[in-house]
Design a protein around this motif. Structure first.
Motif, PDB file in Angstrom:
ATOM      1  N   LEU A 261      38.513  49.095  35.351  1.00 39.97           N
ATOM      2  CA  LEU A 261      38.705  47.936  36.325  1.00 39.97           C
ATOM      3  C   LEU A 261      37.446  47.690  37.277  1.00 39.97           C
ATOM      4  O   LEU A 261      37.052  46.793  37.653  1.00 39.97           O
ATOM      5  CB  LEU A 261      40.100  48.080  37.219  1.00 39.97           C
ATOM      6  CG  LEU A 261      41.328  48.167  36.347  1.00 39.97           C
ATOM      7  CD1 LEU A 261      42.516  47.981  37.501  1.00 39.97           C
ATOM      8  CD2 LEU A 261      41.495  46.719  35.477  1.00 39.97           C
ATOM      9  N   SER A 262      36.818  49.022  37.664  1.00 37.93           N
ATOM     10  CA  SER A 262      35.830  48.866  38.448  1.00 37.93           C
ATOM     11  C   SER A 262      35.361  50.457  38.368  1.00 37.93           C
ATOM     12  O   SER A 262      35.755  51.370  37.415  1.00 37.93           O
ATOM     13  CB  SER A 262      36.209  48.818  39.967  1.00 37.93           C
ATOM     14  OG  SER A 262      37.029  49.897  40.369  1.00 37.93           O
ATOM     15  N   LYS A 263      34.269  50.613  39.066  1.00 41.67           N
ATOM     16  CA  LYS A 263      33.378  51.930  38.695  1.00 41.67           C
ATOM     17  C   LYS A 263      34.623  52.972  39.286  1.00 41.67           C
ATOM     18  O   LYS A 263      34.267  54.158  38.836  1.00 41.67           O
ATOM     19  CB  LYS A 263      32.162  51.869  39.580  1.00 41.67           C
ATOM     20  CG  LYS A 263      31.071  51.021  39.140  1.00 41.67           C
ATOM     21  CD  LYS A 263      29.808  51.213  39.743  1.00 41.67           C
ATOM     22  CE  LYS A 263      28.761  50.441  39.130  1.00 41.67           C
ATOM     23  NZ  LYS A 263      27.385  50.492  40.171  1.00 41.67           N
ATOM     24  N   THR A 264      35.272  52.883  40.338  1.00 43.11           N
ATOM     25  CA  THR A 264      36.331  53.694  40.785  1.00 43.11           C
ATOM     26  C   THR A 264      37.525  53.774  40.610  1.00 43.11           C
ATOM     27  O   THR A 264      38.622  54.464  40.786  1.00 43.11           O
ATOM     28  CB  THR A 264      36.002  53.547  42.671  1.00 43.11           C
ATOM     29  OG1 THR A 264      36.433  52.206  42.806  1.00 43.11           O
ATOM     30  CG2 THR A 264      34.651  54.033  42.933  1.00 43.11           C
ATOM     31  N   ARG A 265      38.128  52.663  39.737  1.00 41.46           N
ATOM     32  CA  ARG A 265      39.375  52.584  39.148  1.00 41.46           C
ATOM     33  C   ARG A 265      39.598  52.393  37.869  1.00 41.46           C
ATOM     34  O   ARG A 265      38.800  51.554  37.058  1.00 41.46           O
ATOM     35  CB  ARG A 265      40.180  51.435  39.944  1.00 41.46           C
ATOM     36  CG  ARG A 265      41.697  51.432  39.899  1.00 41.46           C
ATOM     37  CD  ARG A 265      42.285  50.155  40.449  1.00 41.46           C
ATOM     38  NE  ARG A 265      43.701  50.285  40.139  1.00 41.46           N
ATOM     39  CZ  ARG A 265      44.669  49.319  40.479  1.00 41.46           C
ATOM     40  NH1 ARG A 265      44.165  48.152  40.866  1.00 41.46           N
ATOM     41  NH2 ARG A 265      45.674  49.391  40.167  1.00 41.46           N
TER      42      ARG A 265
END
Length: 567
Positions: A261-265
Motif C-alpha cells: 500500500l505504501s513504503k511503510t505498509r
C-alpha cells in the motif's frame, strides 16, 4: 426457489441496488425476451429507469468508469471497426486502440463479457471496458449503421505499422498488471476490503451467478456480482499472484500474497482454493501486521484480566492457553503477548499452521505435516535450540500436548491454543486427550477463553428500554439494575461511520489462573463444572458476565452478547 435466484446479470444488479423490485425485473425480462430486445433497452423503454441511473449502478457494482458519449464529436466514427451488427446486438462499440489496449464503450457489461473475451483472444490485445448510457450508445451505433462492412480482422490489419511492430515485439513480454481489467478489478476488491476493515474475502462461483462477499466485523455480506464468464480468469489471476498451480483445479491449494500500500505498509493475504461443482471457491484471509502491534489495552481486557494475563506470561515458565472458536481473535491475543515478551535477551520460537503475521525478532516456523514437520516435531526441535519462549499454533493431539507440558515444566514459557467453549472445559479436554492430571496441574498457569462481539457505533447507537425481567434472564444481578447505566442497541440504518450500527469488534474474555484450589480439583479428576464453580468463587468472570459488563459500558448490544456467548 426464491425469485431473486432466477435473476442474473443486470437484472440481479438492479434489484440488489434497489433500483427495481424483483417483480419489476422479472416482468421486464419477460417483455425483453418476447420483444427480442436487450433487457437494458426494455427497462429504459418502460421508463422504469433512466439510462444514466443504470450506467452509474453498473459502474458502482462492477468497478468500471462511466463516460458520456456526447463528449465525442458528432462525426466521430471509431477507427478499426468491428461488425456493426455485432455492435448492435451486444450493445458495445470500440472507441480507441492505443498500443496493446482496446477501449470499448459498453452499456451492459454482463451481456458483453463473452464477446469481449473473444475479441481480446483474437486480437491478442487487452480490453478495457468503459460504461456508457444505453440510449446514447444506440444512437451512435445507428449512425455508424449499415454502411460499415469492417470486421474484426480489420481491427488487426489496419493498425499502424509501428504499433503493430511494437505489439509483435512485446508478444513475448508479460502484460503490465495495470493493463489487465481483471487485475484492476481484483485490486479494487482487495483495496475496498482493506478500507472496510474486512477480515476475509470470498469469491464464490455458482451455476447462474458469481458473487464476492466480505466478512466485516464477523458478518458476511455481498459486495459485488461480476459477470459469471470471468470466474476462470479471476481464479487464475488470484492463483498466479499467490504462487499456486493454475492448472490444478481438482484439489484444494493454499498460498500467500502481499499487497504493497505504501513504503511503510504491506498487507499479507492467506489464500485458500476449494474445488466446487461450479468452479473454484477462493477465500482470502487479510493479515494486517498492525493488528499484532495494537497493544493489550486495545484488545478489551478488563483491568484485573489484563493483570492476570501479564503476570502469567511474565513468568519464566508455565503453559498459557488461549481458547475459543475459529475467528475469535486467538492469534491476535497470542501475537500481542509475544510482542510484549519480544526482547533482545530472549529466544522466541513459534510453530504455526501457517505463520500469519511476520514478527521481526521471532523465529517462526510453518508446520508441514506432509513432510513430517508437525507441531510436535517442531516443538521437539525447538527444545534443542535453546528457547526461552515457545508458541505452538494449536494443540491438536496427545503428542503435542505432552511435549508442551514437558517444555512448560522444564523452564520454558509456552503459549498455545485449543478449541474449547470456555476456560474450565479446556482443562478437562487435556485430561480427555490423555494428559496426566498431575502434569496439567503443575504446568498450566492460566487459561483465557475469548469471543469477539461487534462494537456499537458511538455516532448512531440508540438507547433502549429493557424490562428488568429480561435483564435478569440475560444474567444481570438484581443489584446491577440500579439505573446507573443505559443499554444501547444498533441503529440498523447505520451512518457514514459504520455498517448497520456496528463498527469494529471488542474482545470478551474469561481469564482463569490455575490456582492451588483448581489444581487440587484437577488432581481429583474433577469435572469442568467443578472447576467453573471454584473459578466463580475466586472471582473469575465467565464469558457471559464479561459480555454483560461490555453492555453496561455501552460498547455492545444485548443481542450481540446473547449471540456470541450462547454456550
Amino acid at each position: 426457489m426464491n425469485t431473486s435466484q432466477k435473476l442474473v446479470g443486470l437484472a440481479r444488479i438492479l434489484v440488489q441496488n434497489q433500483l427495481l423490485t424483483e417483480a419489476q425485473a422479472i416482468a421486464a425480462s419477460a417483455q425483453a425476451t418476447s420483444s427480442g430486445i436487450a433487457f437494458i433497452s426494455q427497462v429504459i423503454q418502460n421508463k422504469q429507469l433512466k439510462a444514466i441511473e443504470i450506467a452509474e449502478s453498473l459502474a458502482r457494482t462492477l468497478g468500471f468508469p462511466v463516460f458520456d458519449l456526447n463528449a465525442l464529436p458528432a462525426d466521430f466514427v471509431p477507427a478499426k471497426m468491428i461488425d456493426a451488427e455485432l455492435m448492435q446486438s451486444k450493445r458495445l462499440m470500440p472507441l480507441l486502440a492505443r498500443g496493446n489496449m482496446l477501449f470499448f464503450a459498453v452499456s451492459d457489461p454482463t451481456q458483453a463479457t463473452q464477446t469481449l473475451d473473444e475479441i481480446q483472444f483474437q486480437a491478442s490485445m487487452t480490453i478495457s471496458i468503459i460504461i456508457v448510457e444505453d440510449d446514447k450508445l444506440g444512437k451512435r451505433i445507428d449512425r455508424i449503421g449499415e454502411s460499415s462492412e469492417a470486421s474484426m480482422q480489420s481491427l488487426l490489419d489496419e493498425n499502424d505499422e509501428s504499433e503493430d511492430a511494437a505489439h509483435k515485439k512485446d508478444d513475448a513480454q508479460p502484460i503490465e498488471v495495470d493493463d489487465d481489467p481483471v487485475v484492476k478489478y481484483i485490486q479494487k476488491i482487495l483495496l475496498d476490503a482493506i478500507n472496510l476493515g474486512a477480515s476475509d474475502i470470498h469469491f464464490e462461483p455458482y451455476e447462474k451467478f458469481y458473487r464476492i462477499r466480505y466478512r466485516v466485523d464477523g458478518v458476511l455480506r455481498e459486495v459485488s456480482q461480476p459477470p459469471l464468464t470471468i470466474k476462470e480468469k479471476m481464479a487464475s489471476r488470484i492463483k498466479v499472484i499467490s504462487n499456486l498451480d493454475i492448472s490444478e483445479k481438482r484439489i484444494p491449494q493454499d498460498g500467500r500474497m502481499k499487497l504493497t500500500l505504501s513504503k511503510t505498509r504491506h498487507i499479507d493475504f492467506r489464500v485458500s482454493t476449494l474445488p466446487m461443482i461450479n468452479g473454484e471457491k477462493i477465500v482470502m484471509r487479510i493479515l494486517d501486521p498492525s493488528s499484532a502491534t495494537l497493544g493489550i489495552e486495545a484488545l478489551g481486557y478488563e483491568p484485573e484480566q489484563k493483570e492476570a494475563l501479564l503476570n502469567a506470561v511474565s513468568r519464566p515458565y508455565g503453559l498459557v492457553l488461549v481458547t475459543g472458536p475459529t475467528g475469535s481473535g486467538k492469534t491476535v491475543s497470542l501475537y500481542t503477548c509475544l510482542n510484549i515478551l519480544n526482547r533482545p535477551d530472549v529466544n522466541i520460537s513459534t510453530a504455526e499452521d501457517p505463520a500469519e503475521i511476520p514478527l521481526p525478532g521471532i523465529n517462526q516456523v510453518n508446520v508441514n505435516e506432509k513432510q513430517g514437520l508437525t507441531f510436535a516435531a517442531a516443538l521437539r526441535a525447538f527444545l534443542r535450540q535453546d528457547p526461552d519462549i515457545i508458541m505452538i499454533g494449536e494443540i491438536r493431539d496427545l503428542e503435542t500436548a505432552d511435549m508442551a507440558i514437558k517444555a512448560a515444566s522444564t523452564g520454558h514459557m509456552v503459549l498455545s491454543t485449543l478449541h474449547t467453549n470456555d476456560a474450565p472445559s479446556t482443562l478437562t479436554r487435556l485430561m480427555n486427550m490423555g494428559v496426566a492430571p498431575f502434569n496439567i496441574a503443575s504446568a498450566v498457569s492460566l487459561i483465557t477463553a475469548q469471543r469477539l462481539a461487534r462494537r456499537l457505533c458511538p455516532h448512531c447507537r440508540k438507547p433502549i428500554q429493557v424490562p428488568k425481567e429480561m435483564l435478569i434472564s440475560m444474567g444481570f444481578a438484581d443489584s446491577e439494575i440500579d439505573g446507573s447505566w443505559q443499554p444501547y442497541a444498533a441503529n440498523e440504518e447505520g451512518c457514514e461511520h459504520c455498517t448497520a450500527g456496528y463498527k469494529g469488534r471488542v474482545g470478551i474474555y474469561q481469564v482463569m489462573p490455575v490456582t492451588e484450589a483448581i489444581s487440587r480439583i484437577i488432581m481429583k479428576n474433577g469435572t469442568s463444572h467443578d472447576i467453573a464453580d471454584q473459578a466463580k468463587r475466586e472471582g473469575v468472570k465467565d464469558l457471559r458476565q464479561s459480555g454483560l459488563l461490555k453492555v453496561k459500558q455501552g460498547l455492545t448490544s444485548l443481542s450481540e452478547i446473547e449471540s456470541v456467548t450462547n454456550i
